[in-house]
Design a protein around this motif. Sequence first.
Motif, mmCIF file in Angstrom:
data_model
loop_
_atom_site.group_PDB
_atom_site.id
_atom_site.type_symbol
_atom_site.label_atom_id
_atom_site.label_comp_id
_atom_site.label_asym_id
_atom_site.label_seq_id
_atom_site.Cartn_x
_atom_site.Cartn_y
_atom_site.Cartn_z
ATOM 1 N N LEU A 1 36.764 65.974 -36.232
ATOM 2 C CA LEU A 1 37.962 66.216 -35.429
ATOM 3 C C LEU A 1 39.178 66.466 -36.320
ATOM 4 C CD1 LEU A 1 37.539 63.620 -32.539
ATOM 5 C CD2 LEU A 1 37.314 66.100 -32.414
ATOM 6 N N LEU A 2 39.242 65.789 -37.467
ATOM 7 C CA LEU A 2 40.353 66.029 -38.384
ATOM 8 C C LEU A 2 40.322 67.465 -38.890
ATOM 9 C CD1 LEU A 2 42.711 65.116 -40.223
ATOM 10 C CD2 LEU A 2 40.969 64.521 -41.926
ATOM 11 N N VAL A 3 39.153 67.953 -39.270
ATOM 12 C CA VAL A 3 39.025 69.321 -39.761
ATOM 13 C C VAL A 3 39.496 70.311 -38.698
ATOM 14 C CG1 VAL A 3 37.356 71.104 -40.393
ATOM 15 C CG2 VAL A 3 37.228 68.848 -41.461
ATOM 16 N N LYS A 4 39.071 70.109 -37.465
ATOM 17 C CA LYS A 4 39.489 71.006 -36.382
ATOM 18 C C LYS A 4 41.007 70.957 -36.193
ATOM 19 C CE LYS A 4 35.141 70.757 -33.783
ATOM 20 N NZ LYS A 4 34.498 70.341 -32.510
ATOM 21 N N ARG A 5 41.573 69.768 -36.250
ATOM 22 C CA ARG A 5 43.025 69.623 -36.095
ATOM 23 C C ARG A 5 43.769 70.354 -37.207
ATOM 24 N NH1 ARG A 5 46.830 64.371 -35.377
ATOM 25 N NH2 ARG A 5 48.567 65.051 -36.698
ATOM 26 N N LEU A 6 43.330 70.159 -38.450
ATOM 27 C CA LEU A 6 44.017 70.791 -39.576
ATOM 28 C C LEU A 6 43.965 72.313 -39.472
ATOM 29 C CD1 LEU A 6 42.817 68.521 -42.529
ATOM 30 C CD2 LEU A 6 45.113 68.609 -41.536
ATOM 31 N N LEU A 7 42.832 72.851 -39.068
ATOM 32 C CA LEU A 7 42.698 74.303 -38.971
ATOM 33 C C LEU A 7 43.530 74.868 -37.820
ATOM 34 C CD1 LEU A 7 38.875 74.722 -39.697
ATOM 35 C CD2 LEU A 7 40.779 75.367 -41.182
ATOM 36 N N VAL A 8 43.578 74.141 -36.713
ATOM 37 C CA VAL A 8 44.356 74.626 -35.560
ATOM 38 C C VAL A 8 45.857 74.586 -35.860
ATOM 39 C CG1 VAL A 8 45.033 74.082 -33.189
ATOM 40 C CG2 VAL A 8 42.621 74.094 -33.819
ATOM 41 N N PRO B 1 49.639 78.262 -46.612
ATOM 42 C CA PRO B 1 49.013 78.531 -47.910
ATOM 43 C C PRO B 1 48.012 77.472 -48.334
ATOM 44 C CG PRO B 1 51.385 78.931 -47.999
ATOM 45 C CD PRO B 1 51.110 78.297 -46.679
ATOM 46 N N ALA B 2 48.281 76.189 -48.007
ATOM 47 C CA ALA B 2 47.374 75.123 -48.421
ATOM 48 C C ALA B 2 47.519 73.933 -47.482
ATOM 49 C CB ALA B 2 47.654 74.691 -49.858
ATOM 50 N N LEU B 3 46.451 73.183 -47.330
ATOM 51 C CA LEU B 3 46.493 71.945 -46.573
ATOM 52 C C LEU B 3 46.996 70.839 -47.489
ATOM 53 C CD1 LEU B 3 43.069 72.168 -44.684
ATOM 54 C CD2 LEU B 3 45.340 72.819 -43.856
ATOM 55 N N LYS B 4 47.997 70.073 -47.038
ATOM 56 C CA LYS B 4 48.625 69.063 -47.880
ATOM 57 C C LYS B 4 48.604 67.698 -47.201
ATOM 58 C CE LYS B 4 51.684 72.449 -50.085
ATOM 59 N NZ LYS B 4 53.085 72.807 -50.404
ATOM 60 N N VAL B 5 48.965 66.677 -47.961
ATOM 61 C CA VAL B 5 48.952 65.310 -47.445
ATOM 62 C C VAL B 5 49.808 65.191 -46.192
ATOM 63 C CG1 VAL B 5 49.574 62.922 -47.956
ATOM 64 C CG2 VAL B 5 48.522 64.318 -49.719
ATOM 65 N N GLY B 6 50.949 65.868 -46.177
ATOM 66 C CA GLY B 6 51.842 65.788 -45.029
ATOM 67 C C GLY B 6 51.247 66.315 -43.744
ATOM 68 N N HIS B 7 50.146 67.055 -43.825
ATOM 69 C CA HIS B 7 49.492 67.576 -42.633
ATOM 70 C C HIS B 7 48.557 66.551 -41.988
ATOM 71 C CE1 HIS B 7 50.035 71.813 -44.560
ATOM 72 N NE2 HIS B 7 51.113 71.421 -43.906
ATOM 73 N N LEU C 1 45.482 65.329 -50.751
ATOM 74 C CA LEU C 1 44.919 65.177 -49.414
ATOM 75 C C LEU C 1 43.496 64.631 -49.505
ATOM 76 C CD1 LEU C 1 45.139 67.576 -46.412
ATOM 77 C CD2 LEU C 1 42.908 66.796 -47.176
ATOM 78 N N VAL C 2 42.697 65.192 -50.396
ATOM 79 C CA VAL C 2 41.316 64.719 -50.554
ATOM 80 C C VAL C 2 41.301 63.273 -51.038
ATOM 81 C CG1 VAL C 2 39.154 65.105 -51.796
ATOM 82 C CG2 VAL C 2 40.489 67.058 -50.988
ATOM 83 N N GLU C 3 42.211 62.933 -51.928
ATOM 84 C CA GLU C 3 42.322 61.550 -52.392
ATOM 85 C C GLU C 3 42.554 60.604 -51.228
ATOM 86 O OE1 GLU C 3 44.969 59.532 -55.865
ATOM 87 O OE2 GLU C 3 46.086 60.508 -54.245
ATOM 88 N N PRO D 1 40.933 77.317 -46.033
ATOM 89 C CA PRO D 1 42.208 77.372 -46.753
ATOM 90 C C PRO D 1 42.146 76.562 -48.055
ATOM 91 C CG PRO D 1 42.328 75.811 -44.946
ATOM 92 C CD PRO D 1 40.993 76.479 -44.834
ATOM 93 N N GLU D 2 43.135 76.751 -48.904
ATOM 94 C CA GLU D 2 43.253 75.922 -50.099
ATOM 95 C C GLU D 2 43.573 74.486 -49.672
ATOM 96 O OE1 GLU D 2 42.816 76.819 -53.324
ATOM 97 O OE2 GLU D 2 42.129 78.763 -52.553
#
Length: 451
Positions: A352-359, A365-371, A334-336, A328-329
């Motif tokens: 584990l964070l990557v797996k959590r964000l994708l699930v 539309p995009a992964l954001k800091v709030g996620h 978030l990267v910061e 995803p975008e």
Amino acid sequence: MAPRTRARGSTTAPSGGSTLGEAGEGELTLAFSFPRTDGPAISFAEIGAGEALLGRDDDCTVPLPGADVSRRHAAIQKQGRVVLLRDLESRNGSFVNGRRVTAVVLEEGDVVRVGGWVGVVTRQPGALGMLAPGLYAGPRLRHTLSEAERAAVSDLPILIEGETGTGKEAAARAIHGWSRRRGPFVAVNCAAFPESLAEAELFGYRRGAFTGAERPSLGHFRAAQHGTLLLDEIGDLPLSLQAKLLRVIEQREVLPLGESSPVALDVRLLAAAQEPLSRAVSEGRFRADLFARLDGLTVRLPSLRERPAEIPYLFAQLLLDHSGSRPPEVDARLVERLCLYDWPFNVRELVLLVKRLLVLHGGEPALKVGHLPERMRESGSKESSEPALQAVQEPPELSELAAALRASGGNVAQAAAALGISRQRAYRMMQGRSEIDLESLREPEQPEQPE
């Protein structure tokens, strides 16, 4: 004339830029690795008496395309012994360590965000890529494992040390691959052995050798014949078993329980531990003669917080791997935050964070800091809505940090705030220094609070 930028990990420079030679070892470089892992980089040694311009104009020293970047967004210049980043009244502001700034001194490990671009000040810029199957690395980890790669084809024992989650087993698998041994790779966790069964698990046994031995077992050593055996958390082996392991290593043969004849071994031995084994030896928890047999080459894997410049690449690659090559975008903020987080569990925590964000958010539309989990959203300095001028000053001395830590009871965040520096910078100041012992300063009932 101001220097142009170079691209990392690519033979093509960003639009409007020409390439520079690789920065010399130890030279501070601002390297942008998001949204492109091969983004532009500028060595501070190349700036000279002038300044380097950052912006979306092609004639900027560091061209950063994007609608959220001003034509001339910020400038980097030298003022005596320090390097200063100045915001040029940009529309969206310039951020260092999560804080909007007008002017700030740049130091190693600082995280810079300009529009949708995120970069890190580092002394080790260079190519980012796959070092071995399943092992992604930047220049820091490549350098750390370079001797192990050369030693892989020999029978020199290698000891891999590193914090939990730094990738000790992945490094061991890489060494096995480089060794070109035809046998299997076998990894065992010595901390998981029941003491009464540890010898049988390692060396094997014949049927009926003890109560419950209903069928014979090769044991881990013979299972790794002609291959590589990784003894993870080897410091947790009981002292009684350490003596028997020493004999196996010296004689290159193993005597399974219940057997009368030893079996010759052709096994490459690797050992891994979270703490330095030399400390366990000095405390009497590990045999000095066994340590001497294992310490042919010691590799100390760096923690993830020691290599923040690699985090954007690792995050992007893991997203690619776990999303079926359809990541995803991702919002730059978030990267910061990922670059500012301490990563106590290192690469394992990032996976584990990557797996959590994708699930939980992969369909958005995009992964954001709030996620991000709350502990990661609170990492680093807080952003302010208005630019704040930070004074140009020399960084604090280690003695000042030590005094601030004593005053705060070992709370790094509080001590860093008292000195006007980030928590990450405080950790960097302590790296490799024995003058400060955090554990002796901290009180267990008062855990460190996030900034």
